[in-house]
Each structure stands twice: as C-alpha cells, then as structure tokens.
Design a protein around this motif. Structure first.
Motif, PDB file in Angstrom:
ATOM      1  N   SER A 136      -1.297  14.160  -0.962  1.00 54.92           N
ATOM      2  CA  SER A 136      -1.032  15.323  -2.143  1.00 54.92           C
ATOM      3  C   SER A 136       0.229  15.673  -2.527  1.00 54.92           C
ATOM      4  O   SER A 136       0.616  15.600  -4.044  1.00 54.92           O
ATOM      5  N   PHE A 137       1.292  15.709  -1.789  1.00 57.41           N
ATOM      6  CA  PHE A 137       2.682  15.721  -2.176  1.00 57.41           C
ATOM      7  C   PHE A 137       2.982  14.627  -3.030  1.00 57.41           C
ATOM      8  O   PHE A 137       3.690  14.691  -4.044  1.00 57.41           O
ATOM      9  N   ALA A 138       2.877  13.336  -2.588  1.00 54.31           N
ATOM     10  CA  ALA A 138       3.149  12.047  -3.175  1.00 54.31           C
ATOM     11  C   ALA A 138       2.545  12.139  -4.491  1.00 54.31           C
ATOM     12  O   ALA A 138       3.401  11.902  -5.511  1.00 54.31           O
ATOM     13  N   LEU A 139       1.293  12.467  -4.601  1.00 53.48           N
ATOM     14  CA  LEU A 139       0.698  12.584  -6.167  1.00 53.48           C
ATOM     15  C   LEU A 139       1.346  13.458  -6.969  1.00 53.48           C
ATOM     16  O   LEU A 139       1.458  13.174  -8.154  1.00 53.48           O
ATOM     17  N   GLN A 140       1.650  14.650  -6.446  1.00 53.39           N
ATOM     18  CA  GLN A 140       2.329  15.671  -7.402  1.00 53.39           C
ATOM     19  C   GLN A 140       3.655  15.292  -7.725  1.00 53.39           C
ATOM     20  O   GLN A 140       3.963  15.943  -8.665  1.00 53.39           O
ATOM     21  N   PHE A 141       4.185  14.329  -6.975  1.00 54.22           N
ATOM     22  CA  PHE A 141       5.848  13.704  -7.140  1.00 54.22           C
ATOM     23  C   PHE A 141       5.486  12.709  -8.297  1.00 54.22           C
ATOM     24  O   PHE A 141       6.456  11.840  -8.350  1.00 54.22           O
ATOM     25  N   GLY A 142       4.475  12.081  -8.658  1.00 53.89           N
ATOM     26  CA  GLY A 142       4.136  11.076  -9.502  1.00 53.89           C
ATOM     27  C   GLY A 142       3.743   9.740  -8.973  1.00 53.89           C
ATOM     28  O   GLY A 142       3.793   8.660  -9.608  1.00 53.89           O
ATOM     29  N   ALA A 143       3.539   9.750  -7.707  1.00 56.59           N
ATOM     30  CA  ALA A 143       3.051   8.416  -7.056  1.00 56.59           C
ATOM     31  C   ALA A 143       1.775   8.058  -7.472  1.00 56.59           C
ATOM     32  O   ALA A 143       1.038   8.541  -7.851  1.00 56.59           O
ATOM     33  N   ALA A 156      -3.268   3.950  -6.660  1.00 53.64           N
ATOM     34  CA  ALA A 156      -3.659   2.753  -6.280  1.00 53.64           C
ATOM     35  C   ALA A 156      -2.557   1.991  -5.486  1.00 53.64           C
ATOM     36  O   ALA A 156      -3.079   1.121  -4.507  1.00 53.64           O
ATOM     37  N   VAL A 157      -1.249   2.292  -5.722  1.00 49.41           N
ATOM     38  CA  VAL A 157      -0.268   1.413  -4.737  1.00 49.41           C
ATOM     39  C   VAL A 157      -0.443   1.876  -3.540  1.00 49.41           C
ATOM     40  O   VAL A 157      -0.456   1.283  -2.394  1.00 49.41           O
ATOM     41  N   ILE A 158      -0.512   3.134  -3.129  1.00 47.20           N
ATOM     42  CA  ILE A 158      -0.750   3.800  -1.712  1.00 47.20           C
ATOM     43  C   ILE A 158      -2.045   3.349  -1.319  1.00 47.20           C
ATOM     44  O   ILE A 158      -1.916   2.836  -0.193  1.00 47.20           O
ATOM     45  N   ARG A 159      -3.135   3.174  -1.779  1.00 44.38           N
ATOM     46  CA  ARG A 159      -4.480   2.833  -1.229  1.00 44.38           C
ATOM     47  C   ARG A 159      -3.981   1.322  -1.085  1.00 44.38           C
ATOM     48  O   ARG A 159      -4.662   0.987   0.380  1.00 44.38           O
ATOM     49  N   ARG A 160      -3.660   0.364  -1.753  1.00 46.21           N
ATOM     50  CA  ARG A 160      -3.390  -0.960  -1.163  1.00 46.21           C
ATOM     51  C   ARG A 160      -2.587  -1.142  -0.161  1.00 46.21           C
ATOM     52  O   ARG A 160      -2.848  -2.004   0.650  1.00 46.21           O
TER      53      ARG A 160
END
Length: 97
Positions: free
Chosen positions: A63-70, A73-77
């Motif tokens: 959640s924090f990573a997404l809110q900071f713009g991550a 799809a990159v995280i999932r892979r």
C-alpha cells in the motif's frame, strides 16, 4: 521517488476471499480515481499466526509503495514466484488487476 498520494478518508473498497497453497485469505482493495490499486488489506484465516502477520505486513508495504508511485505490475513480477519460479497468485491477479 514521488511524494505520497494521500487517499480520501472515506473510499470504496472491494472485498474478496481466495486460497493460496492451502491457506485462506480475505483481501480488500481500494483504488485511485484512475482505477489503479491504491491499497490492500489482507488477512489470513489463522489470526495471530505468522502467516497472518506476514500477509498483513506485506499488504501495508504494498500500500505504501503504491501510494508513493510504485508500479504494481513490476512488484507483482518480482514477488509472485514460488520455489520453482512459478507464479502462485494467478487467481488473485485476475481478481484485482
């Protein structure tokens, strides 16, 4: 890295259940206005267990990573592989992405 995108205090969430490797989970996701996932809440059926704590902590980090713009799809892979390098969360992907 960009600044954190704050979410509204009240927001719609989608809740669903799934099973992975014999463990049952309940997830809730919220989205940014453009439809991208903005946060994840995740609980395991064995409350208070290591599996539950790891699931909750991973959801907070995501959640924090997404809110900071991550890019999810990159995280999932990078993370959704088992010891045989096979994808293990196909059903979750279809549900939320």
């Amino acid at each position: 890295m960009t600044g954190r995108t704050r979410l509204p205090n009240r927001r719609f969430s989608e809740t669903f259940a799934f099973e992975c490797n014999g463990l049952r989970y309940v997830a809730a996701i919220s989205r940014f206005a453009d439809g991208r996932i903005s946060e994840l809440f995740l609980n395991n059926h064995k409350g208070g267990s290591h599996a539950d704590a790891n699931a909750r902590d991973a959801a907070i980090i995501l959640s924090f990573a997404l809110q900071f713009g991550a890019d999810i799809a990159v995280i999932r892979r990078a993370l959704s592989r088992d010891s045989r390098a096979e994808q293990v969360v196909r059903s979750v992907r279809r549900s939320i992405c």
